[in-house]
Design a protein around this motif. Structure first.
Motif, short mmCIF file in Angstrom:
data_model
loop_
_atom_site.label_atom_id
_atom_site.label_comp_id
_atom_site.label_asym_id
_atom_site.label_seq_id
_atom_site.Cartn_x
_atom_site.Cartn_y
_atom_site.Cartn_z
N ALA A 125 7.68 1.32 -46.34
CA ALA A 125 7.62 0.10 -45.53
C ALA A 125 8.96 -0.13 -44.83
CB ALA A 125 7.27 -1.10 -46.41
N GLU A 126 10.05 0.14 -45.52
CA GLU A 126 11.37 0.01 -44.91
C GLU A 126 11.54 1.02 -43.78
OE1 GLU A 126 16.12 0.20 -46.17
OE2 GLU A 126 14.54 0.41 -47.68
N ALA A 127 11.06 2.25 -44.00
CA ALA A 127 11.17 3.28 -42.97
C ALA A 127 10.38 2.92 -41.72
CB ALA A 127 10.68 4.62 -43.52
N ARG A 128 9.27 2.20 -41.91
CA ARG A 128 8.42 1.81 -40.78
C ARG A 128 8.88 0.50 -40.13
NH1 ARG A 128 2.81 3.04 -44.02
NH2 ARG A 128 2.52 5.22 -43.38
N SER A 129 9.96 -0.11 -40.65
CA SER A 129 10.41 -1.40 -40.13
C SER A 129 11.42 -1.25 -39.00
CB SER A 129 11.01 -2.23 -41.26
OG SER A 129 12.23 -1.65 -41.73
N VAL A 130 11.81 -0.01 -38.65
CA VAL A 130 12.78 0.21 -37.57
C VAL A 130 12.23 -0.39 -36.28
CG1 VAL A 130 13.96 1.95 -36.18
CG2 VAL A 130 13.69 2.28 -38.66
N ASN A 131 13.04 -1.20 -35.61
CA ASN A 131 12.59 -1.88 -34.39
C ASN A 131 13.72 -1.82 -33.36
OD1 ASN A 131 11.29 -3.40 -32.47
ND2 ASN A 131 11.19 -5.27 -33.69
N GLU A 132 13.73 -0.74 -32.60
CA GLU A 132 14.80 -0.50 -31.63
C GLU A 132 14.27 -0.55 -30.20
OE1 GLU A 132 17.47 2.44 -34.54
OE2 GLU A 132 16.49 3.25 -32.76
N GLY A 144 10.89 -5.38 -18.84
CA GLY A 144 9.72 -6.22 -19.07
C GLY A 144 8.55 -5.51 -19.72
N GLU A 145 8.77 -4.36 -20.33
CA GLU A 145 7.69 -3.59 -20.96
C GLU A 145 7.62 -3.90 -22.45
OE1 GLU A 145 7.46 0.65 -19.10
OE2 GLU A 145 9.55 0.01 -19.03
N PHE A 146 6.39 -3.94 -22.98
CA PHE A 146 6.20 -4.17 -24.41
C PHE A 146 4.89 -3.54 -24.86
CE2 PHE A 146 3.96 -7.62 -22.36
CZ PHE A 146 2.83 -7.83 -23.14
N ILE A 147 4.70 -3.46 -26.17
CA ILE A 147 3.45 -2.97 -26.73
C ILE A 147 2.97 -3.96 -27.78
CG2 ILE A 147 3.83 -0.51 -26.32
CD1 ILE A 147 4.89 -0.23 -29.13
N TRP A 165 2.23 -0.23 -36.00
CA TRP A 165 3.04 -1.12 -35.16
C TRP A 165 3.25 -2.39 -35.97
CZ3 TRP A 165 2.03 -5.99 -32.87
CH2 TRP A 165 3.02 -6.42 -31.98
N HIS A 166 4.51 -2.62 -36.40
CA HIS A 166 4.81 -3.69 -37.34
C HIS A 166 3.84 -3.58 -38.53
CE1 HIS A 166 7.83 -5.69 -34.87
NE2 HIS A 166 7.10 -5.31 -33.83
N GLN A 167 3.11 -4.62 -38.88
CA GLN A 167 2.20 -4.57 -40.03
C GLN A 167 0.80 -4.11 -39.63
OE1 GLN A 167 3.54 -5.08 -43.05
NE2 GLN A 167 5.45 -5.39 -41.92
N ASP A 189 9.68 7.38 -35.87
CA ASP A 189 9.62 6.14 -35.11
C ASP A 189 9.72 6.44 -33.62
OD1 ASP A 189 9.98 3.05 -35.03
OD2 ASP A 189 11.60 3.84 -33.78
N HIS A 190 8.79 5.86 -32.83
CA HIS A 190 8.72 6.11 -31.39
C HIS A 190 9.31 4.97 -30.56
CE1 HIS A 190 6.19 9.51 -32.40
NE2 HIS A 190 5.27 8.72 -32.93
N GLY A 191 9.93 4.00 -31.20
CA GLY A 191 10.52 2.87 -30.50
C GLY A 191 9.64 1.63 -30.55
N GLN A 192 10.29 0.47 -30.44
CA GLN A 192 9.62 -0.82 -30.47
C GLN A 192 8.69 -0.95 -31.69
OE1 GLN A 192 7.88 -2.26 -26.84
NE2 GLN A 192 9.81 -2.19 -25.73
N ASN A 193 9.11 -0.36 -32.81
CA ASN A 193 8.41 -0.44 -34.10
C ASN A 193 7.06 0.26 -34.10
OD1 ASN A 193 7.59 -2.95 -36.59
ND2 ASN A 193 8.76 -1.08 -36.80
N LEU A 194 6.86 1.21 -33.20
CA LEU A 194 5.66 2.05 -33.22
C LEU A 194 6.03 3.37 -33.89
CD1 LEU A 194 2.70 2.52 -32.28
CD2 LEU A 194 3.67 3.59 -30.22
N SER A 195 5.31 3.72 -34.96
CA SER A 195 5.66 4.94 -35.70
C SER A 195 4.43 5.79 -35.99
CB SER A 195 6.35 4.58 -37.02
OG SER A 195 5.47 3.89 -37.89
#
Length: 276
Positions: A130-137, A62-65, A258-260, A209-215
Motif C-alpha cells: 500500500a505504501e509502494a502504491r501511494s507514490v503521487n508525483e 491542466g491534465e489529470f486522471i 489509482w489511489h484506492q 508507478d506511472h505518475g499521478q498515483n497510477l501504478s
C-alpha cells in the motif's frame, strides 16, 4: 464565488467540452466511465479538481486522471475550481458491471483460513505494498499509452470472486495472462519501480508507478529483473512469468491502481492481439 451543477451521463466513452462563457468553465474528459475504468481529463491550467471530495493532482498544463473501482457508486461528483475561486460540479454517471461469482464448498479449513503467523505476514505485506502504491508525483508517464506486458491467453478476468465454504474471498482485481514460466514481461508504460518483493499470496511481485498515483502491479513472477528506484521505459524487460505464490499454473496477473481505486487493465487495452 458561485456553484453550478451539471448532470453528465455517459456509459463507456466520454468526450465533453463545457464552455460557459469563460475559459475557467471548460472541462474535457475522455475514457471509460464504468466500474474499473480510467478517465483522462483536461481543465484550464491553474485549475484544481476534486472527485467526490478527493483532491486530484492536476499538471501545470491542466491534465489529470481519475479512476473508478470495482464497486464504484453510480455517480461521481467532479468539481473544477477556477483560479478566481469559482467552481462548477459535473455529475458523472458511472456504469455498473456484472461480475462472475463462484461458490466452492467442502474445502479443508487450512485452505480457506490461514493460521495466525501467515495472517501476520499478510498484514505486513499489505501495508508495504500500500505504501509502494501511494507514490503521487507530477510525472505523467501514462501519456505514452500502454502495451501488453506479455502476450497469451486471457485466463482470468477483473472483478470475479470466489466464495469458499461460505466466506467471500477478495475479488480478483487484475487480468490473468497465461504464458510459460520464463516468458519475458515488459513494462506496459514508462515509470518508476516502487516495490519488488516476494509475497505470500502473489509470490514475486513488482510495482511500477506511472505518475499521478497510477501504478501497475505484476504478480506471480519467476524472476524480477529490475530494482526499487529504477526508471523503466515502455517495452523494457522487467521480469519473467512465473507460478510463485498461490496459483494453479504459470501466468501473469497484471493489476492497476489509482489511489484506492483498483482498475481493470482490460478496459484500457481492449482485445489481446490475435496470433500472439
Amino acid at each position: 464565488m458561485y456553484l453550478r451543477t451539471k448532470a453528465v451521463c455517459f456509459f463507456c466513452l466520454l468526450v465533453i467540452s463545457l464552455p460557459a462563457g469563460t475559459q475557467q468553465d471548460t472541462l474535457a474528459l475522455t475514457g471509460n466511465l464504468v466500474q474499473g475504468g480510467l478517465a483522462f481529463g483536461q481543465v484550464e491550467p491553474s485549475s484544481r479538481v476534486q472527485v467526490n471530495g478527493h483532491w486530484v493532482r492536476v499538471s501545470a498544463e491542466g491534465e489529470f486522471i481519475v479512476g473508478f473501482g470495482r464497486d464504484y457508486p453510480a455517480k461521481a461528483n467532479l468539481t473544477v475550481y477556477a483560479k478566481d475561486g469559482s467552481h462548477e460540479t459535473h455529475v458523472l454517471a458511472i456504469a455498473s458491471r456484472k461480475y462472475d461469482v463462484q461458490r466452492i464448498d467442502g474445502l479443508p479449513d487450512r485452505q480457506v483460513n490461514p493460521g495466525p503467523e501467515v495472517m501476520q505476514r499478510i498484514r505486513e505485506e499489505s501495508a508495504s505494498i500500500a505504501e509502494a502504491r501511494s507514490v503521487n508525483e507530477d510525472r505523467m508517464d501514462f501519456r505514452s499509452g500502454f502495451i501488453w506486458p506479455v502476450h497469451g491467453q486471457i485466463s482470468g478476468i477483473y472483478g470475479s470472486q470466489r466464495i469458499l465454504n461460505g466466506f467471500p474471498r477478495q475479488p480478483h482485481f487484475g487480468i490473468d495472462i497465461a504464458a510459460p514460466v520464463g516468458t519475458p514481461v515488459v513494462a506496459p508504460a514508462p515509470g518508476l519501480v516502487t516495490y519488488a518483493e516476494d509475497m505470500y499470496f502473489s509470490g514475486d511481485t513488482l510495482v511500477i508507478d506511472h505518475g499521478q498515483n497510477l501504478s501497475s502491479s505484476f504478480l506471480h513472477l519467476h524472476k524480477i529483473l529490475v530494482n526499487v528506484g529504477d526508471r523503466v521505459e515502455q517495452g523494457q524487460p522487467i521480469a519473467l512469468v512465473g507460478a510463485t505464490g498461490r496459483v494453479t499454473g504459470p501466468h501473469l496477473d497484471w493489476r492497476m491502481n489509482w489511489h484506492q481505486q483498483r482498475l481493470d487493465p482490460g478496459l484500457i487495452m481492449g482485445e489481446m492481439p490475435s496470433g500472439k
